[in-house]
Structure formats: structure tokens, C-alpha cells
Design a protein around this motif. Structure first.
Motif, PDB file in Angstrom:
ATOM      1  N   ARG A  30       0.835  -1.202   0.000  1.00 55.12           N
ATOM      2  CA  ARG A  30       0.000   0.000   0.000  1.00 55.12           C
ATOM      3  C   ARG A  30       0.864   1.245   0.000  1.00 55.12           C
ATOM      4  N   PRO A  31       0.341   2.295  -0.624  1.00 51.35           N
ATOM      5  CA  PRO A  31      -0.845   2.409  -1.464  1.00 51.35           C
ATOM      6  C   PRO A  31      -0.642   1.741  -2.823  1.00 51.35           C
ATOM      7  N   LEU A  32      -1.748   1.506  -3.510  1.00 45.31           N
ATOM      8  CA  LEU A  32      -1.690   0.802  -4.786  1.00 45.31           C
ATOM      9  C   LEU A  32      -1.072   1.678  -5.869  1.00 45.31           C
ATOM     10  N   CYS A  33      -0.213   1.066  -6.671  1.00 45.40           N
ATOM     11  CA  CYS A  33       0.457   1.796  -7.752  1.00 45.40           C
ATOM     12  C   CYS A  33      -0.423   1.921  -8.993  1.00 45.40           C
ATOM     13  N   TRP A  34      -1.375   1.032  -9.155  1.00 41.07           N
ATOM     14  CA  TRP A  34      -2.341   1.103 -10.255  1.00 41.07           C
ATOM     15  C   TRP A  34      -3.654   0.493  -9.790  1.00 41.07           C
ATOM     16  N   THR A  35      -4.745   0.938 -10.413  1.00 39.19           N
ATOM     17  CA  THR A  35      -6.077   0.487 -10.010  1.00 39.19           C
ATOM     18  C   THR A  35      -6.919   0.254 -11.257  1.00 39.19           C
ATOM     19  N   PRO A  36      -7.584  -0.902 -11.364  1.00 38.76           N
ATOM     20  CA  PRO A  36      -8.489  -1.134 -12.499  1.00 38.76           C
ATOM     21  C   PRO A  36      -9.685  -0.181 -12.450  1.00 38.76           C
ATOM     22  N   ARG A  37     -10.097   0.305 -13.608  1.00 40.12           N
ATOM     23  CA  ARG A  37     -11.272   1.170 -13.717  1.00 40.12           C
ATOM     24  C   ARG A  37     -12.468   0.368 -14.196  1.00 40.12           C
ATOM     25  N   PRO A  38     -13.690   0.858 -13.934  1.00 37.35           N
ATOM     26  CA  PRO A  38     -14.883   0.132 -14.390  1.00 37.35           C
ATOM     27  C   PRO A  38     -14.954  -0.047 -15.907  1.00 37.35           C
ATOM     28  N   ASP A  39     -14.324   0.836 -16.671  1.00 39.99           N
ATOM     29  CA  ASP A  39     -14.396   0.736 -18.129  1.00 39.99           C
ATOM     30  C   ASP A  39     -13.356  -0.221 -18.713  1.00 39.99           C
ATOM     31  N   GLY A  40     -12.596  -0.902 -17.840  1.00 41.88           N
ATOM     32  CA  GLY A  40     -11.612  -1.861 -18.313  1.00 41.88           C
ATOM     33  C   GLY A  40     -10.211  -1.305 -18.452  1.00 41.88           C
ATOM     34  N   LEU A  41     -10.037   0.000 -18.306  1.00 46.69           N
ATOM     35  CA  LEU A  41      -8.707   0.604 -18.363  1.00 46.69           C
ATOM     36  C   LEU A  41      -8.056   0.597 -16.984  1.00 46.69           C
ATOM     37  N   ILE A  42      -6.793   0.989 -16.936  1.00 49.92           N
ATOM     38  CA  ILE A  42      -6.020   1.002 -15.704  1.00 49.92           C
ATOM     39  C   ILE A  42      -5.695   2.450 -15.336  1.00 49.92           C
ATOM     40  N   ASP A  43      -5.963   2.795 -14.081  1.00 49.62           N
ATOM     41  CA  ASP A  43      -5.637   4.119 -13.568  1.00 49.62           C
ATOM     42  C   ASP A  43      -4.260   4.061 -12.903  1.00 49.62           C
ATOM     43  N   VAL A  71       1.840  -2.419 -31.008  1.00 47.42           N
ATOM     44  CA  VAL A  71       1.251  -2.250 -32.334  1.00 47.42           C
ATOM     45  C   VAL A  71      -0.259  -2.442 -32.232  1.00 47.42           C
ATOM     46  N   PRO A  72      -1.059  -1.404 -32.537  1.00 46.33           N
ATOM     47  CA  PRO A  72      -2.508  -1.598 -32.546  1.00 46.33           C
ATOM     48  C   PRO A  72      -2.957  -2.314 -33.814  1.00 46.33           C
ATOM     49  N   VAL A  73      -3.796  -3.326 -33.637  1.00 49.48           N
ATOM     50  CA  VAL A  73      -4.388  -4.057 -34.760  1.00 49.48           C
ATOM     51  C   VAL A  73      -5.896  -4.098 -34.509  1.00 49.48           C
ATOM     52  N   GLY A  74      -6.606  -3.165 -35.112  1.00 49.41           N
ATOM     53  CA  GLY A  74      -8.032  -3.051 -34.828  1.00 49.41           C
ATOM     54  C   GLY A  74      -8.248  -2.656 -33.371  1.00 49.41           C
ATOM     55  N   ARG A  75      -9.011  -3.469 -32.649  1.00 53.02           N
ATOM     56  CA  ARG A  75      -9.268  -3.238 -31.226  1.00 53.02           C
ATOM     57  C   ARG A  75      -8.294  -3.988 -30.335  1.00 53.02           C
ATOM     58  N   ILE A 103       4.727 -11.146 -28.014  1.00 56.52           N
ATOM     59  CA  ILE A 103       4.972 -11.404 -26.602  1.00 56.52           C
ATOM     60  C   ILE A 103       3.682 -11.363 -25.795  1.00 56.52           C
ATOM     61  N   GLY A 104       2.751 -10.520 -26.182  1.00 56.86           N
ATOM     62  CA  GLY A 104       1.490 -10.409 -25.447  1.00 56.86           C
ATOM     63  C   GLY A 104       0.522  -9.547 -26.217  1.00 56.86           C
ATOM     64  N   GLU A 105      -0.687  -9.417 -25.668  1.00 54.65           N
ATOM     65  CA  GLU A 105      -1.700  -8.597 -26.312  1.00 54.65           C
ATOM     66  C   GLU A 105      -2.783  -8.218 -25.316  1.00 54.65           C
ATOM     67  N   ALA A 106      -3.623  -7.282 -25.727  1.00 56.49           N
ATOM     68  CA  ALA A 106      -4.742  -6.839 -24.904  1.00 56.49           C
ATOM     69  C   ALA A 106      -5.833  -6.293 -25.810  1.00 56.49           C
ATOM     70  N   THR A 107      -7.056  -6.376 -25.345  1.00 57.12           N
ATOM     71  CA  THR A 107      -8.162  -5.709 -26.019  1.00 57.12           C
ATOM     72  C   THR A 107      -8.219  -4.262 -25.550  1.00 57.12           C
ATOM     73  N   ILE A 108      -8.400  -3.344 -26.480  1.00 54.63           N
ATOM     74  CA  ILE A 108      -8.471  -1.926 -26.148  1.00 54.63           C
ATOM     75  C   ILE A 108      -9.913  -1.574 -25.837  1.00 54.63           C
ATOM     76  N   PRO A 109     -10.275  -1.392 -24.552  1.00 54.09           N
ATOM     77  CA  PRO A 109     -11.671  -1.080 -24.218  1.00 54.09           C
ATOM     78  C   PRO A 109     -12.090   0.295 -24.718  1.00 54.09           C
ATOM     79  N   ALA A 110     -11.171   1.256 -24.622  1.00 60.10           N
ATOM     80  CA  ALA A 110     -11.423   2.632 -25.039  1.00 60.10           C
ATOM     81  C   ALA A 110     -10.074   3.321 -25.130  1.00 60.10           C
ATOM     82  N   ARG A 111     -10.086   4.516 -25.680  1.00 55.47           N
ATOM     83  CA  ARG A 111      -8.842   5.301 -25.747  1.00 55.47           C
ATOM     84  C   ARG A 111      -9.036   6.553 -24.897  1.00 55.47           C
TER      85      ARG A 111
END
Length: 229
Positions: free
Chosen positions: A64-77, A116-120, A137-145
Motif C-alpha cells: 500500500r498504497p496501490l500503484c495502479w487500479t483497475p477502472r470500471p471501463d476496463g482501463l487502468i488508472d 502495435v494496434p491491430v483493430g481493437r 509477446i502479449g496482447e490486450a483488447t483496447i476497451p477505449a482510448r
């Protein structure tokens, strides 16, 4: 008088054959690595401008305190920006903080990590300018920008974060590491790229047979265009 002109090439070949493995072994052993608790890290993509992305890694040193926090929209604060995170969080922002490791070999001078963004989808890749296909190496879905919201990237199976070690001393540098040799990973990446290319083109089709005559028998009547000078 004995002939000696064959000795020089043979001697040079033996010297090169003797020195190359030891030199390669020395390069391999310059840096070692050690495993890390993956739950302490977040691999993130930060939006830059309208279309670009920047790779960064956050580490939670204290609970504590947290260095990052998940947001309801799927992004990271990135909540570490709201307090003095010295001794609590660590940030790894560029090639000084992270690099690639494969099969026990440090590849920092050969591969460049990029997003590299590929669509969403946002892909984490390692690119060697001399290779046609990058290593995924990895990937993620982009919930929003959102310029204040980061995208959390999941590493593919076989990849994990490790810490660089030099002569038993732990350094403040991370590896995106895979136990498989890099040539094996490149071969797999090339095969995947070729398969994707064939999928876009489609399966080869059998050649079509020429149309049969109207009666089903005899030669095909061709239209003759009269010649006029």
C-alpha cells in the motif's frame, strides 16, 4: 623441404573454431536472470497522441498504497501519480528499464520492443530489423482510448518478467523472457505469419474446365471476326 602452405588455413580454422564457442559462451554469461513474482507487475500500454502507444511496466514494491487500479471501463488508472511513490512503486519506461531475453541469451542489442494496434487489439512485439516477422509477446483488447487510462497487456504463454543479474548482483532491469531459443521463436513466428497470409488469400482452387459444346458433342464453335483492311 616439407610443404607448409596448407598449415595457415588449417591453423586459422582451428583457432576460429576454438575461440568462437568460448566467445559466444562469454556473451551468454555476461548477464544472468532470476524469476520474479508476476503478480507484482503490470505491463501497460499508455496512449500517446491519436494513434501511438508507449510501453511501460509498473512494479508494486510495498502493498500500500496501490500503484495502479483497475477502472470500471476496463482501463487502468496509474494511481502512483497521485502520491510520492518512492520506495513503494517502480516504473520501467524504455529500453533502459526492460529488454528481451530468450534461451538464456540477452537480446537487448538486437530486438526492440514495441506496441502495435491491430483493430481493437494492442499487440506487444519484439522486432529485429533483419527478420520479416516479429515475435509476439502479449496482447490486450483496447476497451477505449483515454489519455489518462492505460491498457493492461497479458503476456503470451511461455513469456514472463525476469530480473537481470550481473555477477550475482541484482540489477534494476527487467527482461521479457522466454526459455526457448530465439531461433525457434523466430521460426514459429515466420510459420504463423505465412499461415495468416495464406488464410487471407484463401485456399487454391482447381482450374475450371472449358465449356462444352451446346450439343455436348463435337468441337467448340468459335466466333470469327471478319478482317477488313
Amino acid at each position: 623441404m616439407p610443404r607448409t602452405y596448407l598449415w595457415a588455413p588449417l591453423g586459422i580454422g582451428l583457432i576460429v573454431a576454438t575461440l568462437m564457442p568460448s566467445g559466444m559462451a562469454e556473451a551468454r554469461s555476461l548477464f544472468d536472470s532470476k524469476p520474479l513474482g508476476q503478480e507484482r507487475f503490470a505491463v501497460l500500454g499508455r496512449p500517446v497522441g491519436r494513434n501511438n502507444w508507449k510501453l511501460l511496466v509498473l512494479e508494486q514494491i510495498k502493498q500500500r498504497p496501490l500503484c495502479w487500479t483497475p477502472r470500471p471501463d476496463g482501463l487502468i488508472d496509474p494511481t502512483l501519480n497521485t502520491f510520492n511513490f518512492a520506495g513503494i512503486c517502480s516504473r520501467y519506461l524504455d529500453s533502459n528499464g526492460y529488454s528481451l531475453r530468450s534461451g538464456g541469451q540477452d537480446l537487448a542489442n538486437r530486438f526492440r520492443l514495441r506496441l502495435v494496434p491491430v483493430g481493437r487489439t494492442l499487440r506487444l512485439e519484439a522486432m529485429d530489423p533483419g527478420q520479416a516477422a516479429p515475435l509476439k509477446i502479449g496482447e490486450a483488447t483496447i476497451p477505449a482510448r483515454d489519455r489518462n487510462g492505460f491498457v493492461k497487456i497479458s503476456l503470451d504463454p511461455g513469456w514472463q518478467l525476469e530480473r537481470r543479474v550481473y555477477k550475482g548482483r541484482t540489477l534494476n532491469h527487467l527482461y521479457f523472457a522466454n526459455a526457448a531459443p530465439v531461433n525457434q521463436l523466430l521460426a514459429q513466428a515466420g510459420a504463423t505469419s505465412r499461415s495468416a497470409g495464406f488464410a487471407r488469400i484463401g485456399r487454391p482452387r482447381a482450374p475450371q474446365q472449358p465449356p462444352a459444346a451446346a450439343s455436348g458433342k463435337g468441337p467448340i464453335r468459335l466466333q470469327v471476326i471478319p478482317y477488313s483492311p
